[in-house]
Design a protein around this motif. Structure first.
Motif, PDB file in Angstrom:
ATOM      1  N   ILE A   1       3.407   4.879  -8.004  1.00 34.23           N
ATOM      2  CA  ILE A   1       2.230   4.265  -7.394  1.00 34.23           C
ATOM      3  C   ILE A   1       1.193   4.022  -8.487  1.00 34.23           C
ATOM      4  O   ILE A   1       0.943   4.897  -9.315  1.00 34.23           O
ATOM      5  CB  ILE A   1       1.633   5.169  -6.292  1.00 34.23           C
ATOM      6  CG1 ILE A   1       2.671   5.413  -5.181  1.00 34.23           C
ATOM      7  CG2 ILE A   1       0.377   4.549  -5.722  1.00 34.23           C
ATOM      8  CD1 ILE A   1       3.058   4.180  -4.416  1.00 34.23           C
ATOM      9  N   ASP A   2       0.617   2.835  -8.465  1.00 38.30           N
ATOM     10  CA  ASP A   2      -0.439   2.518  -9.414  1.00 38.30           C
ATOM     11  C   ASP A   2      -1.675   3.356  -9.079  1.00 38.30           C
ATOM     12  O   ASP A   2      -2.205   3.277  -7.966  1.00 38.30           O
ATOM     13  CB  ASP A   2      -0.786   1.030  -9.340  1.00 38.30           C
ATOM     14  CG  ASP A   2      -1.672   0.574 -10.494  1.00 38.30           C
ATOM     15  OD1 ASP A   2      -2.519   1.376 -10.939  1.00 38.30           O
ATOM     16  OD2 ASP A   2      -1.530  -0.578 -10.934  1.00 38.30           O
ATOM     17  N   THR A   3      -2.129   4.145 -10.017  1.00 37.72           N
ATOM     18  CA  THR A   3      -3.257   5.043  -9.759  1.00 37.72           C
ATOM     19  C   THR A   3      -4.563   4.285  -9.583  1.00 37.72           C
ATOM     20  O   THR A   3      -5.529   4.836  -9.048  1.00 37.72           O
ATOM     21  CB  THR A   3      -3.409   6.048 -10.917  1.00 37.72           C
ATOM     22  OG1 THR A   3      -3.549   5.327 -12.162  1.00 37.72           O
ATOM     23  CG2 THR A   3      -2.181   6.953 -11.008  1.00 37.72           C
ATOM     24  N   ARG A   4      -4.631   3.033 -10.021  1.00 39.68           N
ATOM     25  CA  ARG A   4      -5.883   2.278  -9.921  1.00 39.68           C
ATOM     26  C   ARG A   4      -6.089   1.698  -8.526  1.00 39.68           C
ATOM     27  O   ARG A   4      -7.177   1.754  -7.975  1.00 39.68           O
ATOM     28  CB  ARG A   4      -5.906   1.170 -10.970  1.00 39.68           C
ATOM     29  CG  ARG A   4      -5.955   1.695 -12.405  1.00 39.68           C
ATOM     30  CD  ARG A   4      -5.724   0.565 -13.391  1.00 39.68           C
ATOM     31  NE  ARG A   4      -4.391  -0.018 -13.224  1.00 39.68           N
ATOM     32  CZ  ARG A   4      -3.927  -1.039 -13.947  1.00 39.68           C
ATOM     33  NH1 ARG A   4      -4.715  -1.606 -14.844  1.00 39.68           N
ATOM     34  NH2 ARG A   4      -2.713  -1.504 -13.744  1.00 39.68           N
ATOM     35  N   ASN A   5      -5.027   1.126  -7.942  1.00 39.59           N
ATOM     36  CA  ASN A   5      -5.192   0.485  -6.633  1.00 39.59           C
ATOM     37  C   ASN A   5      -4.362   1.129  -5.532  1.00 39.59           C
ATOM     38  O   ASN A   5      -4.346   0.648  -4.404  1.00 39.59           O
ATOM     39  CB  ASN A   5      -4.846  -1.002  -6.724  1.00 39.59           C
ATOM     40  CG  ASN A   5      -3.443  -1.233  -7.291  1.00 39.59           C
ATOM     41  OD1 ASN A   5      -2.580  -0.358  -7.241  1.00 39.59           O
ATOM     42  ND2 ASN A   5      -3.212  -2.422  -7.832  1.00 39.59           N
ATOM     43  N   ARG A   6      -3.661   2.224  -5.848  1.00 37.08           N
ATOM     44  CA  ARG A   6      -2.848   2.960  -4.860  1.00 37.08           C
ATOM     45  C   ARG A   6      -1.820   2.055  -4.198  1.00 37.08           C
ATOM     46  O   ARG A   6      -1.587   2.126  -2.998  1.00 37.08           O
ATOM     47  CB  ARG A   6      -3.739   3.614  -3.791  1.00 37.08           C
ATOM     48  CG  ARG A   6      -4.916   4.412  -4.304  1.00 37.08           C
ATOM     49  CD  ARG A   6      -4.520   5.441  -5.329  1.00 37.08           C
ATOM     50  NE  ARG A   6      -3.485   6.357  -4.831  1.00 37.08           N
ATOM     51  CZ  ARG A   6      -2.847   7.242  -5.592  1.00 37.08           C
ATOM     52  NH1 ARG A   6      -3.094   7.292  -6.885  1.00 37.08           N
ATOM     53  NH2 ARG A   6      -1.940   8.033  -5.079  1.00 37.08           N
ATOM     54  N   GLN A   7      -1.181   1.225  -4.988  1.00 32.78           N
ATOM     55  CA  GLN A   7      -0.152   0.338  -4.482  1.00 32.78           C
ATOM     56  C   GLN A   7       1.129   0.500  -5.294  1.00 32.78           C
ATOM     57  O   GLN A   7       1.100   0.945  -6.442  1.00 32.78           O
ATOM     58  CB  GLN A   7      -0.608  -1.125  -4.541  1.00 32.78           C
ATOM     59  CG  GLN A   7      -1.696  -1.485  -3.542  1.00 32.78           C
ATOM     60  CD  GLN A   7      -2.034  -2.958  -3.573  1.00 32.78           C
ATOM     61  OE1 GLN A   7      -1.864  -3.640  -4.579  1.00 32.78           O
ATOM     62  NE2 GLN A   7      -2.509  -3.479  -2.459  1.00 32.78           N
TER      63      GLN A   7
ATOM     64  N   GLY B   1       0.811  -1.207   0.000  1.00 33.60           N
ATOM     65  CA  GLY B   1       0.000   0.000   0.000  1.00 33.60           C
ATOM     66  C   GLY B   1       0.847   1.261   0.000  1.00 33.60           C
ATOM     67  O   GLY B   1       2.019   1.258   0.403  1.00 33.60           O
ATOM     68  N   GLU B   2       0.243   2.353  -0.425  1.00 39.43           N
ATOM     69  CA  GLU B   2       0.960   3.619  -0.565  1.00 39.43           C
ATOM     70  C   GLU B   2       1.581   4.078   0.747  1.00 39.43           C
ATOM     71  O   GLU B   2       2.744   4.494   0.784  1.00 39.43           O
ATOM     72  CB  GLU B   2       0.000   4.680  -1.101  1.00 39.43           C
ATOM     73  CG  GLU B   2       0.627   6.015  -1.380  1.00 39.43           C
ATOM     74  CD  GLU B   2      -0.351   6.991  -2.002  1.00 39.43           C
ATOM     75  OE1 GLU B   2       0.080   8.107  -2.342  1.00 39.43           O
ATOM     76  OE2 GLU B   2      -1.532   6.636  -2.140  1.00 39.43           O
ATOM     77  N   GLU B   3       0.837   4.003   1.852  1.00 45.79           N
ATOM     78  CA  GLU B   3       1.356   4.453   3.141  1.00 45.79           C
ATOM     79  C   GLU B   3       2.478   3.546   3.619  1.00 45.79           C
ATOM     80  O   GLU B   3       3.497   4.018   4.149  1.00 45.79           O
ATOM     81  CB  GLU B   3       0.232   4.497   4.174  1.00 45.79           C
ATOM     82  CG  GLU B   3      -0.848   5.530   3.863  1.00 45.79           C
ATOM     83  CD  GLU B   3      -1.912   5.568   4.941  1.00 45.79           C
ATOM     84  OE1 GLU B   3      -1.791   4.793   5.917  1.00 45.79           O
ATOM     85  OE2 GLU B   3      -2.859   6.361   4.814  1.00 45.79           O
TER      86      GLU B   3
END
Length: 397
Positions: free
Chosen positions: A287-293, A252-254
């Motif tokens: 970061i993948d803009t679709r799944n925020r990963q 995940g992004e965080e």
């Protein structure tokens, strides 16, 4: 005038009256009334005291009854614990450096494939051989052309040598020497052209052998003997350079912001109880803009149990954190999110929203919502309702 006043006027004594063994006369009447009033007051006071005691004892008994009926609930005060930070991520296994191998020459019919998927190969090892019967004949012809050109060059050199000897005697002109020299040079050049043609054919023939560009593990073999292949046939083999494997962990992004290259990770393939130690060697810069990963790439040493394309779970170390640590049974969740039940000073259950962190073998890290000093319902929280009175018991008792 009353009868009493008539008696007093006549100087007579009051008449004595006996009642219940006691003797009363006129002189005792005021004193008896006073005593009666005191007695009545004492009786009323005693009745009030008795009523108060009765009501008080009834309330205490009611409270005791309610306390006896309240469910006994185990509570825990977790405090704050220093936990080794971990990020749990899933992803696929892949070759760290994959090398596709295809046809680099003109192609042809495959006549031999000496390797299989799963074999280790060295750099330059032949993976497949393409028929070269026609190319071999062309190479022989080119070799013969070299011999012809070399013979012509030898003859031209001999003629030039003889002419140079006759120049001194005056039998050959300077112009004849120049012509013979040019003939010799042309013959030598034709030898070089023939040699270059042969070298080209030999290089083409060598490219009919499909070889490994580097040492590694053969992951795929996509060709069979007898197939006709060409430069447009696509990769015939796929190699993992050096046999190195990696896991492409989706984070995940965080959580990705807390990772850096060099941290350790434990990777467990699906269907296996064996874990493999690796190291994050690259953190995705996007970061993948679709799944925020993003992707954390974990390098692993070769092992037969690590199969590229397989699914795996990784536990990545991400530093330490100090926070309350609760057993999973104490943390509940619904459509509004995660929460715990806290018992207040009046032994009533109160709902408190929390934000959960990583899950360890010891419990769930609570990142926010509680301080750790509260009395938190340990189990059976799903059977309670907010505001319900309980009988809390410490888990340490």
């Amino acid at each position: 005038m009353t009868y009493e006043s008539d008696i007093k006027a006549q100087g007579e004594e009051p008449v004595a009256v006996t009642l219940d063994g006691r003797t009363f006369d006129g002189r005792d009447e005021p004193r008896s009334k006073k005593s009666l009033y005191i007695l009545i007051a004492l009786v009323v006071l005693a009745a009030i005291v008795a009523l108060y005691v009765f009501l008080t004892m009834g309330a205490e008994e009611e409270v005791a009854d309610r306390g006896a009926q309240a469910p006994a609930i185990t509570v825990v005060s977790p405090g704050r614990t220093t936990v080794e930070g971990q990020i749990v991520a899933t992803g696929v296994l892949a070759a760290r450096r994959e090398a596709p191998v295809g046809v680099v020459g003109e192609g042809g019919r495959v006549v031999s494939i000496p390797v299989e998927a799963g074999d280790w190969v060295r750099q330059g090892q032949v993976l497949a051989v393409i028929d070269r019967s026609v190319q071999s004949q062309q190479a022989r012809a080119a070799a013969a052309q070299i011999e012809v050109a070399q013979a012509d060059a030898n003859l031209a050199q001999s003629n030039l040598d003889r002419a140079l000897q006759l120049v001194e005697r005056g039998f050959v002109s300077k112009a004849d020497v120049d012509r013979l020299t040019a003939t010799r040079d042309a013959a030598v050049a034709r030898v070089r052209v023939a040699q270059a043609s042969l070298s080209e054919l030999q290089a083409r023939n060598a490219r009919l052998n499909i070889v490994a560009p580097s040492a590694g593990l053969v992951l795929e073999r996509n060709v069979e003997v007898g197939a006709t292949v060409s430069a447009g046939s696509g990769p015939l083999f796929r190699l993992a350079r050096g046999g190195e494997i990696e896991m492409l962990a989706q984070v995940g992004e965080e959580q990705l912001a807390r990772l850096s290259a060099g941290v350790s990770a434990e990777v467990t393939p699906v269907g296996s109880d064996k874990s493999f130690t690796g190291q994050v060697w690259q953190v995705s810069p996007t970061i993948d803009t679709r799944n925020r990963q993003g992707t954390a790439r974990i390098a692993l040493s070769y092992d037969p149990a690590l199969r590229p394309g397989g699914f795996a779970t990784a536990r990545i170390l991400s530093g330490t954190t100090t926070a309350p640590l609760l057993p999973e049974s104490a943390v509940l969740s619904d459509s509004e999110g995660s929460f715990v039940y806290v018992v207040d000073d009046e032994n009533k259950v109160q709902r408190m929203a929390v934000e959960t962190g990583m899950v360890t073998s010891e419990g769930v890290v609570i990142e926010s919502g509680i301080s750790g000093n509260e009395k938190i319902v340990l189990r059976a929280g799903g059977f309670l309702t907010e505001g319900e009175t309980v009988n809390p018991r410490s888990a340490d008792d």
